[in-house]
Design a protein around this motif. Structure first.
Motif, mmCIF file in Angstrom:
data_model
loop_
_atom_site.group_PDB
_atom_site.id
_atom_site.type_symbol
_atom_site.label_atom_id
_atom_site.label_comp_id
_atom_site.label_asym_id
_atom_site.label_seq_id
_atom_site.Cartn_x
_atom_site.Cartn_y
_atom_site.Cartn_z
ATOM 1 N N LEU A 171 -3.447 -10.185 -15.416
ATOM 2 C CA LEU A 171 -3.458 -11.481 -15.080
ATOM 3 C C LEU A 171 -5.005 -12.009 -14.920
ATOM 4 O O LEU A 171 -5.390 -12.936 -15.232
ATOM 5 N N ASN A 174 -6.625 -11.802 -18.579
ATOM 6 C CA ASN A 174 -6.210 -12.755 -19.398
ATOM 7 C C ASN A 174 -6.355 -14.278 -18.815
ATOM 8 O O ASN A 174 -6.514 -15.233 -19.665
ATOM 9 N N GLY A 175 -6.292 -14.240 -17.343
ATOM 10 C CA GLY A 175 -6.625 -15.365 -16.737
ATOM 11 C C GLY A 175 -7.872 -16.089 -17.254
ATOM 12 O O GLY A 175 -8.008 -17.346 -17.315
ATOM 13 N N ILE A 199 1.592 -18.483 -16.824
ATOM 14 C CA ILE A 199 1.424 -17.870 -15.540
ATOM 15 C C ILE A 199 -0.088 -18.146 -15.175
ATOM 16 O O ILE A 199 -0.646 -17.896 -15.978
ATOM 17 N N ILE A 202 -2.123 -18.439 -18.317
ATOM 18 C CA ILE A 202 -1.856 -17.561 -19.230
ATOM 19 C C ILE A 202 -0.142 -17.641 -19.941
ATOM 20 O O ILE A 202 0.600 -17.730 -19.173
ATOM 21 N N THR A 207 1.845 -11.912 -22.334
ATOM 22 C CA THR A 207 2.593 -10.716 -21.364
ATOM 23 C C THR A 207 3.221 -9.717 -22.111
ATOM 24 O O THR A 207 3.048 -8.455 -22.104
#
Length: 230
Positions: A171, A174-175, A199, A202, A207
């Motif tokens: 997270l 990738n965030g 998320i 993201i 995921t």
């Protein structure tokens, strides 16, 4: 300095794991060749996927955060992504598997895999008009079928748990790639091509995409690691 952002993300993702690869109780460096072969074989498919999606505008990259070198139409940083991220994940898997008993009972793992396959197929059907969502869920279902029922991989449950353990790191990385903490995203997505549920910043598909990529990295890592020992 901004042009080094994506490169820095790759560097900081891999550097600590790389250093600890030489720890005398881990000795992951002995399997660098197996990992490199595994990541290259896996990357062939995912880079082809990446090239096609990029050329068709499913996603694109913000030049502000790139050094400017491209290959196959992709930033060099994106190609390095397919080495750096899997390295950290496979290294973590290797360490946890080495020091802890994380194997699942075959019956539990089978149920988990079947539920995962059915869920992915249903989602692929529901979102068949969203190309990123459709391809991601469909190929993940196919990957699980092939890995579990054809190739007899008996570590999918364990790998899934470790992927969950890695989720905070996923997270974080990738965030940033999708815009968390930045003025604009490094990777941009066409709204019509994915579900739209995120998320933080993201897309939920990321995921699942990452999960599928790591499963194949682990499969080939096991294969090439066994060949090393033979």
């Amino acid at each position: 300095m901004w042009q080094y952002t994506y490169l820095a993300i790759n560097f900081f993702t891999i550097i600590i794991c790389f250093i600890f690869s030489f720890h005398p109780k881990i000795k992951f460096y002995r399997h660098f060749k197996a990992f490199l072969l595994a990541s290259i074989v896996t990357a062939i498919f995912f880079i082809a996927w990446d090239v096609w999606f990029t050329s068709n505008g499913v996603w694109w990259f913000n030049d502000k955060y790139l050094i400017g070198l491209r290959l196959f139409g992709l930033p060099i940083e994106e190609l390095l992504f397919f080495i750096c991220i899997p390295f950290s994940c496979v290294f973590t898997y290797f360490c946890l598997d080495k020091f802890f008993r994380l194997d699942w009972k075959p019956s539990v793992e089978k149920v988990f895999v079947i539920i995962s396959i059915i869920s992915c197929l249903i989602l692929a059907l529901i979102f068949k008009d969203k190309i990123y969502s459709f391809v991601t869920f469909l190929t993940t279902a196919i990957s699980l079928i092939v890995l579990h029922f054809v190739l007899k991989a008996n570590w999918i449950g364990k790998a899934s748990f470790i992927y969950l353990v890695l989720m905070p790191g996923f997270l974080a990385v990738n965030g940033i790639l999708t815009g968390t903490g930045l003025e604009s995203p490094i990777v941009n997505y066409n709204p019509k091509d994915f579900i739209g549920f995120r998320i933080l910043t993201i897309p939920i598909e990321d995921t699942v995409y990452g999960y599928e990529m790591i499963l194949w990295n682990l499969f080939f890592f096991y294969k090439f690691k066994k060949n090393e020992q033979d």
